[in-house]
Structure formats: structure tokens, C-alpha cells
Design a protein around this motif. Sequence first.
Motif, PDB file in Angstrom:
ATOM      1  N   LEU A  40       0.831  -1.206   0.000  1.00 49.90           N
ATOM      2  CA  LEU A  40       0.000   0.000   0.000  1.00 49.90           C
ATOM      3  C   LEU A  40       0.864   1.254   0.000  1.00 49.90           C
ATOM      4  CD1 LEU A  40      -2.712   1.472   0.235  1.00 49.90           C
ATOM      5  CD2 LEU A  40      -2.598   1.123   2.715  1.00 49.90           C
ATOM      6  N   ILE A  41       1.927   1.244   0.806  1.00 56.78           N
ATOM      7  CA  ILE A  41       2.853   2.386   0.829  1.00 56.78           C
ATOM      8  C   ILE A  41       3.491   2.580  -0.535  1.00 56.78           C
ATOM      9  CG2 ILE A  41       5.033   3.234   1.788  1.00 56.78           C
ATOM     10  CD1 ILE A  41       4.269   1.829   4.406  1.00 56.78           C
ATOM     11  N   HIS A  42       3.945   1.490  -1.140  1.00 62.90           N
ATOM     12  CA  HIS A  42       4.602   1.577  -2.451  1.00 62.90           C
ATOM     13  C   HIS A  42       3.643   2.111  -3.514  1.00 62.90           C
ATOM     14  CE1 HIS A  42       6.988   0.529  -5.941  1.00 62.90           C
ATOM     15  NE2 HIS A  42       6.011  -0.244  -6.387  1.00 62.90           N
ATOM     16  N   ILE A  43       2.423   1.585  -3.546  1.00 65.36           N
ATOM     17  CA  ILE A  43       1.444   2.025  -4.551  1.00 65.36           C
ATOM     18  C   ILE A  43       1.064   3.485  -4.329  1.00 65.36           C
ATOM     19  CG2 ILE A  43      -0.931   1.712  -5.347  1.00 65.36           C
ATOM     20  CD1 ILE A  43      -0.580  -1.281  -4.951  1.00 65.36           C
ATOM     21  N   SER A  44       0.900   3.895  -3.072  1.00 63.06           N
ATOM     22  CA  SER A  44       0.547   5.288  -2.779  1.00 63.06           C
ATOM     23  C   SER A  44       1.637   6.245  -3.251  1.00 63.06           C
ATOM     24  CB  SER A  44       0.313   5.462  -1.274  1.00 63.06           C
ATOM     25  OG  SER A  44      -0.755   4.653  -0.825  1.00 63.06           O
ATOM     26  N   LEU A  45       2.889   5.884  -2.979  1.00 69.09           N
ATOM     27  CA  LEU A  45       4.001   6.716  -3.442  1.00 69.09           C
ATOM     28  C   LEU A  45       4.045   6.788  -4.961  1.00 69.09           C
ATOM     29  CD1 LEU A  45       6.803   5.560  -0.972  1.00 69.09           C
ATOM     30  CD2 LEU A  45       5.832   7.863  -1.119  1.00 69.09           C
ATOM     31  N   ALA A  46       3.780   5.650  -5.616  1.00 75.24           N
ATOM     32  CA  ALA A  46       3.776   5.623  -7.083  1.00 75.24           C
ATOM     33  C   ALA A  46       2.696   6.538  -7.643  1.00 75.24           C
ATOM     34  CB  ALA A  46       3.574   4.189  -7.572  1.00 75.24           C
ATOM     35  N   LEU A  47       1.497   6.492  -7.052  1.00 76.61           N
ATOM     36  CA  LEU A  47       0.396   7.332  -7.520  1.00 76.61           C
ATOM     37  C   LEU A  47       0.734   8.815  -7.369  1.00 76.61           C
ATOM     38  CD1 LEU A  47      -2.705   5.412  -6.112  1.00 76.61           C
ATOM     39  CD2 LEU A  47      -2.065   5.636  -8.509  1.00 76.61           C
ATOM     40  N   PHE A  48       1.241   9.180  -6.195  1.00 72.40           N
ATOM     41  CA  PHE A  48       1.517  10.604  -5.948  1.00 72.40           C
ATOM     42  C   PHE A  48       2.723  11.093  -6.748  1.00 72.40           C
ATOM     43  CE2 PHE A  48      -1.142   9.907  -2.159  1.00 72.40           C
ATOM     44  CZ  PHE A  48      -1.969  11.014  -2.256  1.00 72.40           C
ATOM     45  N   SER A  49       3.709  10.232  -6.958  1.00 70.70           N
ATOM     46  CA  SER A  49       4.854  10.653  -7.770  1.00 70.70           C
ATOM     47  C   SER A  49       4.427  10.878  -9.216  1.00 70.70           C
ATOM     48  CB  SER A  49       5.978   9.617  -7.700  1.00 70.70           C
ATOM     49  OG  SER A  49       5.593   8.388  -8.280  1.00 70.70           O
ATOM     50  N   TYR A  50       3.615   9.965  -9.752  1.00 76.15           N
ATOM     51  CA  TYR A  50       3.158  10.116 -11.138  1.00 76.15           C
ATOM     52  C   TYR A  50       2.283  11.361 -11.289  1.00 76.15           C
ATOM     53  CZ  TYR A  50       1.082   9.035 -15.666  1.00 76.15           C
ATOM     54  OH  TYR A  50       0.666   9.104 -16.975  1.00 76.15           O
ATOM     55  N   ALA A  51       1.360  11.569 -10.327  1.00 78.49           N
ATOM     56  CA  ALA A  51       0.486  12.742 -10.397  1.00 78.49           C
ATOM     57  C   ALA A  51       1.296  14.033 -10.306  1.00 78.49           C
ATOM     58  CB  ALA A  51      -0.549  12.686  -9.273  1.00 78.49           C
ATOM     59  N   THR A  52       2.274  14.071  -9.398  1.00 78.45           N
ATOM     60  CA  THR A  52       3.087  15.276  -9.227  1.00 78.45           C
ATOM     61  C   THR A  52       3.913  15.583 -10.470  1.00 78.45           C
ATOM     62  OG1 THR A  52       3.250  14.824  -6.852  1.00 78.45           O
ATOM     63  CG2 THR A  52       4.829  16.382  -7.779  1.00 78.45           C
ATOM     64  N   LEU A  53       4.526  14.551 -11.040  1.00 75.09           N
ATOM     65  CA  LEU A  53       5.357  14.771 -12.224  1.00 75.09           C
ATOM     66  C   LEU A  53       4.503  15.082 -13.456  1.00 75.09           C
ATOM     67  CD1 LEU A  53       8.014  12.024 -11.531  1.00 75.09           C
ATOM     68  CD2 LEU A  53       8.394  14.499 -11.553  1.00 75.09           C
ATOM     69  N   THR A  54       3.278  14.579 -13.492  1.00 75.46           N
ATOM     70  CA  THR A  54       2.365  14.951 -14.576  1.00 75.46           C
ATOM     71  C   THR A  54       1.997  16.431 -14.475  1.00 75.46           C
ATOM     72  OG1 THR A  54       1.443  12.713 -14.681  1.00 75.46           O
ATOM     73  CG2 THR A  54       0.131  14.477 -15.656  1.00 75.46           C
ATOM     74  N   ILE A  55       1.752  16.904 -13.250  1.00 80.09           N
ATOM     75  CA  ILE A  55       1.493  18.335 -13.053  1.00 80.09           C
ATOM     76  C   ILE A  55       2.703  19.148 -13.501  1.00 80.09           C
ATOM     77  CG2 ILE A  55       1.130  20.125 -11.303  1.00 80.09           C
ATOM     78  CD1 ILE A  55      -0.529  18.082  -9.723  1.00 80.09           C
ATOM     79  N   GLY A  72       8.338  15.759  -7.114  1.00 79.98           N
ATOM     80  CA  GLY A  72       7.937  14.544  -7.821  1.00 79.98           C
ATOM     81  C   GLY A  72       9.064  13.544  -7.943  1.00 79.98           C
ATOM     82  N   ASN A  73      10.292  14.037  -8.189  1.00 80.24           N
ATOM     83  CA  ASN A  73      11.430  13.133  -8.321  1.00 80.24           C
ATOM     84  C   ASN A  73      11.802  12.503  -6.980  1.00 80.24           C
ATOM     85  OD1 ASN A  73      13.202  12.039 -10.319  1.00 80.24           O
ATOM     86  ND2 ASN A  73      14.892  13.149  -9.376  1.00 80.24           N
ATOM     87  N   LEU A  74      11.638  13.257  -5.895  1.00 78.30           N
ATOM     88  CA  LEU A  74      11.860  12.685  -4.568  1.00 78.30           C
ATOM     89  C   LEU A  74      10.838  11.586  -4.283  1.00 78.30           C
ATOM     90  CD1 LEU A  74      12.632  15.913  -2.495  1.00 78.30           C
ATOM     91  CD2 LEU A  74      14.244  14.126  -3.166  1.00 78.30           C
ATOM     92  N   LEU A  75       9.588  11.813  -4.652  1.00 79.29           N
ATOM     93  CA  LEU A  75       8.563  10.784  -4.482  1.00 79.29           C
ATOM     94  C   LEU A  75       8.857   9.569  -5.360  1.00 79.29           C
ATOM     95  CD1 LEU A  75       5.341  13.015  -4.425  1.00 79.29           C
ATOM     96  CD2 LEU A  75       6.249  11.660  -2.526  1.00 79.29           C
ATOM     97  N   LEU A  76       9.344   9.818  -6.574  1.00 74.69           N
ATOM     98  CA  LEU A  76       9.703   8.708  -7.466  1.00 74.69           C
ATOM     99  C   LEU A  76      10.885   7.924  -6.891  1.00 74.69           C
ATOM    100  CD1 LEU A  76       9.294   7.195 -10.110  1.00 74.69           C
ATOM    101  CD2 LEU A  76      10.715   8.907 -11.257  1.00 74.69           C
ATOM    102  N   THR A  77      11.827   8.620  -6.281  1.00 72.94           N
ATOM    103  CA  THR A  77      12.955   7.945  -5.625  1.00 72.94           C
ATOM    104  C   THR A  77      12.450   7.028  -4.521  1.00 72.94           C
ATOM    105  OG1 THR A  77      14.384   9.862  -6.055  1.00 72.94           O
ATOM    106  CG2 THR A  77      15.120   8.298  -4.384  1.00 72.94           C
TER     107      THR A  77
END
Length: 264
Positions: A124-139, A183-188
Motif C-alpha cells: 500500500l505504501i509503495h502504490i501510494s508513493l507511485a500514484l503521488f509521484s506520477y500525479a506530481t510529475l504529470t502536473i 515529484g522526483n523525490l517521491l519517485l525515488t
Amino acid sequence: MDSIIAVAAALLYAVAIATIVPGLAQQTGIKIRIVLVAATAALICHAWLLSDLIFNDSGQNLSILNVASLISFIISLVLSAAMLKQRLWFLLPVAYCFAAINLTAANHLPSTFLHHLENDPKLLIHISLALFSYATLTIGTLYALQLAWLDNRLKSKKSLAINPNMPPLMLIERHLFKIILVGNLLLTATLLTGFIFVHDMFAQGKGHKAILSFMAWVVYSVLLWGHYQQGWRGKKVTWFAIVGATLLTLAYFGSRFVREIILS
């Protein structure tokens, strides 16, 4: 009921778009209150629909369409909240349009990809980070496209009048790199939790996700280094942002699109 909610949300997004676009085209005032009310109501309907589509007695349905709708909801929510302090009128119609399309597709083209996240909090933690990183980098990519569009108009002198609905060029650039950095920190963090928590990360059919995500991380890292160390600006920044977003989209949705939409 879900169909009614989906139609209502799409119509409310359309009202918000129809209120914003004339102001951008004609350089007139935008009725912020109407946009805010319509967007808020649309987001409430969107969240309600997502709860029905994703959560059920069998687990969480994280199908590609549901995930795409969830990401578009996050993007629209963040931009709508930021609208109160920043002039994001160029970005909002794009975000709302994708949100309306994604929620309509998720409701009318149902697919199933069940998970039991309540039994696996690490995933759940991994998926949540993936969702927020993708959304942030899309913005961030949307900001880069807005920056390129404004820069092109200024250089071509197509419009000498300053549109009161558009933010200053330097302000957009400053926000762009802050967003990409976050976004890159979240992707990391996404990549690190993937290596630690997801034991079959490189299994057949999954390895490309990690590889493409890492390639996107390299692209965004080079972009940030180029800007802060070499002073990169303009088209180079825009292309790096687009390439990074494309790699992430292929990583998150590529094989699942073929498997869940085309083959099924």
C-alpha cells in the motif's frame, strides 16, 4: 446510480471548463466562484464514484481505468486547491478534461484487477508513493507545456497584450522546478520501496516497470541537475519533462493497457 454520478461529474467539469476557456481566449475576467463551485461539486462526485469502483467486498479493484481515474482526480484536486492562490487557468481545462474522460471510461468500460491492500501495508505504501509521484510529475509536465506555450507567444509577439489570467513566466518556471523536485523525490521513494517491499519486482511481465521508472528517474534527475547547475531553460526543459512523463506512463500503464483493454 454510478452512471448518474459519472454523468453529473463530467457535466460539472464541463461547466468549469466552459467558464475558464472564454476568459483565456478573450483575455477577460474569469468567474472564479462559478469555477470553484463547479469544480468542487465535480470532485465530490468523482471521489464518490471512485469509492464505488475501487472498494468492494472482494478487495480493491485497481484496474488500469480506475487507477487512471484516480490519478486524474488527484491532479484535478491539487490544481483546484492551488487555483485559490495561483493563476492556473491554462492548466485547469486540460486536467478537468482528462478527469471527465477517465471517470467516464472507468464507469462504462469496467475491468478488474483485484488487490487486498489491507493485508499488505508495505505494498500500500509503495502504490501510494507511485500514484503521488506520477500525479506530481504529470502536473510538472503540464507546467512545462504552459511555460513553452507562453514563451513561444512572447517570442513570436503574437499577442502584445498581457492576459490578466496568465501568471508571470518566471513564476511558472520557479513552480515548475519545485514540482519536479518534489515529484522526483517521491519517485525515488517509490523505487526504493519497490526494491525493498516488492519481492517479484523483476519477475516476467513486471521488470519493464522498474526499468522504465528508473529511466524516468534518470531523466528527471538530469533535468534538475541541468537547471540548477547549468542553467537549462526553454525547450530543453520541456522535452525532458515530456520524455520523463512518457517513460512513467509506459511503466505504469503500458503492458496493463494491452492486457486489460486491448486483449480483453
